[in-house]
Scaffold this active site. Structure first.
Site, short mmCIF file in Angstrom:
data_model
loop_
_atom_site.label_atom_id
_atom_site.label_comp_id
_atom_site.label_asym_id
_atom_site.label_seq_id
_atom_site.Cartn_x
_atom_site.Cartn_y
_atom_site.Cartn_z
N GLU A 13 14.56 -25.55 6.25
CA GLU A 13 15.75 -24.81 6.70
C GLU A 13 15.77 -23.38 6.16
OE1 GLU A 13 18.86 -28.48 7.45
OE2 GLU A 13 18.55 -27.80 5.42
N ASP A 197 19.38 -34.35 16.19
CA ASP A 197 19.44 -35.76 16.64
C ASP A 197 20.86 -36.09 17.05
OD1 ASP A 197 19.49 -35.74 13.38
OD2 ASP A 197 20.93 -37.16 14.21
N1 SAH Z 1 13.53 -36.76 6.64
C1 SAH Z 1 14.06 -36.31 5.38
C2 SAH Z 1 15.48 -36.78 5.16
C3 SAH Z 1 16.44 -36.08 6.05
S1 SAH Z 1 18.10 -36.44 5.67
C4 SAH Z 1 13.14 -36.80 4.28
O1 SAH Z 1 12.52 -37.83 4.43
O2 SAH Z 1 13.05 -36.11 3.27
C5 SAH Z 1 18.89 -35.51 6.95
C6 SAH Z 1 19.17 -34.04 6.67
O3 SAH Z 1 19.50 -33.38 7.87
C7 SAH Z 1 20.36 -33.76 5.76
O4 SAH Z 1 20.15 -32.59 5.01
C8 SAH Z 1 21.54 -33.64 6.73
O5 SAH Z 1 22.41 -32.58 6.37
C9 SAH Z 1 20.92 -33.35 8.10
N2 SAH Z 1 21.16 -34.34 9.16
C10 SAH Z 1 20.57 -34.26 10.39
N3 SAH Z 1 20.90 -35.32 11.14
C11 SAH Z 1 21.72 -36.10 10.40
C12 SAH Z 1 22.35 -37.37 10.63
N4 SAH Z 1 22.18 -38.03 11.76
N5 SAH Z 1 23.10 -37.88 9.62
C13 SAH Z 1 23.27 -37.23 8.47
N6 SAH Z 1 22.67 -36.04 8.18
C14 SAH Z 1 21.89 -35.47 9.14
#
Ligand code: SAH
Length: 232
Positions: A13, A197
């Site tokens: 980001e 998403d």
């Molecule tokens: N794939 C990452 C984890 C991502 S967590 C890993 O394995 O390290 C999701 C991140 O994107 C968070 O920072 C949150 O702010 C945002 N986000 C995007 N979609 C989201 C969702 N469906 N629910 C909660 N947070 C979401």
């Protein structure tokens, strides 16, 4: 001189923002890295906090209290609730809540604790500036409510529950806590998210596919916000 904090939660980001800055100074503080640069005559401090409300609270507080930032912009990705939000669309938070803050057992509404409030409102002037940026970029930008909690949401039922309590348009894991920090410290803030998403059963796959491209879309908008703030 103005000092603007630009925050994300994940490396992807803030990478497009750092790329735009070219040269910056890296300072390690409180278990994180902070990138300082001068950009068009203003000072910027850029950092990603790591995921979730606690880390984002720490980073936002550090940027304000330690690095003396006087404005905070957040750039990142989110899961959509509002069906008008498609992958890559932008949402500007008008107000934010913590959807997992629950002492309803004592008769309080979801997201509320005594002496707090269910929602924290975003800065009006930054919202007005973002309207100008949206017009100039000809982007589909929705203003709406963001709900924040310490879970990656990938379930229709949980989504529905969040809508029921907060009427939220999108959800993520940092905005609500950053809003609390900025509000308490009197620093105007702006939370922007591009959709990665739709927080349904496919969310983790969609996230993996679109997180990087959506993060770039959000970062581009944020840099235009910086330009607008400088023009003021
Ligand atoms: N794939 C990452 C984890 C991502 S967590 C890993 O394995 O390290 C999701 C991140 O994107 C968070 O920072 C949150 O702010 C945002 N986000 C995007 N979609 C989201 C969702 N469906 N629910 C909660 N947070 C979401």
């Amino acid at each position: 001189m103005k000092k603007i904090a630009i925050m994300g939660a994940m490396p992807e980001e803030v990478a497009p923002i750092l790329q735009k800055l070219g040269e910056y100074k890296t300072t390690e503080y409180a278990g994180n890295k902070y990138y300082e640069a001068t950009y068009k005559g203003v000072e910027l401090v850029v950092a990603y906090s790591k995921i979730g409300k606690v880390f984002s609270t720490l980073t936002a507080t550090t940027m304000i209290e330690h690095f003396s930032c006087d404005t905070l912009l957040f750039s990142g990705v989110a899961g959509a609730i509002n069906p008008n939000l498609k992958i890559g669309d932008l949402i500007v938070a008008t107000k934010l809540s913590q959807h997992d803050l629950d002492i309803t057992a004592f008769g309080h509404p979801m997201g509320y604790v005594p002496e707090g409030s269910v929602f924290v409102k975003s800065d009006k002037e930054l919202l007005a500036l973002s309207k100008e940026v949206a017009r100039e970029l000809e982007k589909n930008v929705i203003e709406g409510i963001i709900a924040t909690g310490d879970q990656f949401i990938h379930d229709e039922k949980i989504k529905e529950n969040i809508v029921k309590h907060f009427n939220a348009d999108a959800l993520e894991m940092e905005g609500g806590s950053v809003a609390v920090v900025c509000n308490a410290l009197g620093v105007p803030f702006f939370i922007l998210r591009a959709i990665s998403d739709t927080a349904d059963t496919d969310a983790s796959f969609s996230f993996d596919e679109f997180m990087e491209s959506s993060a770039i879309i959000s970062a581009e908008f944020i840099m235009k916000m910086v330009d607008k703030i400088i023009e003021q």
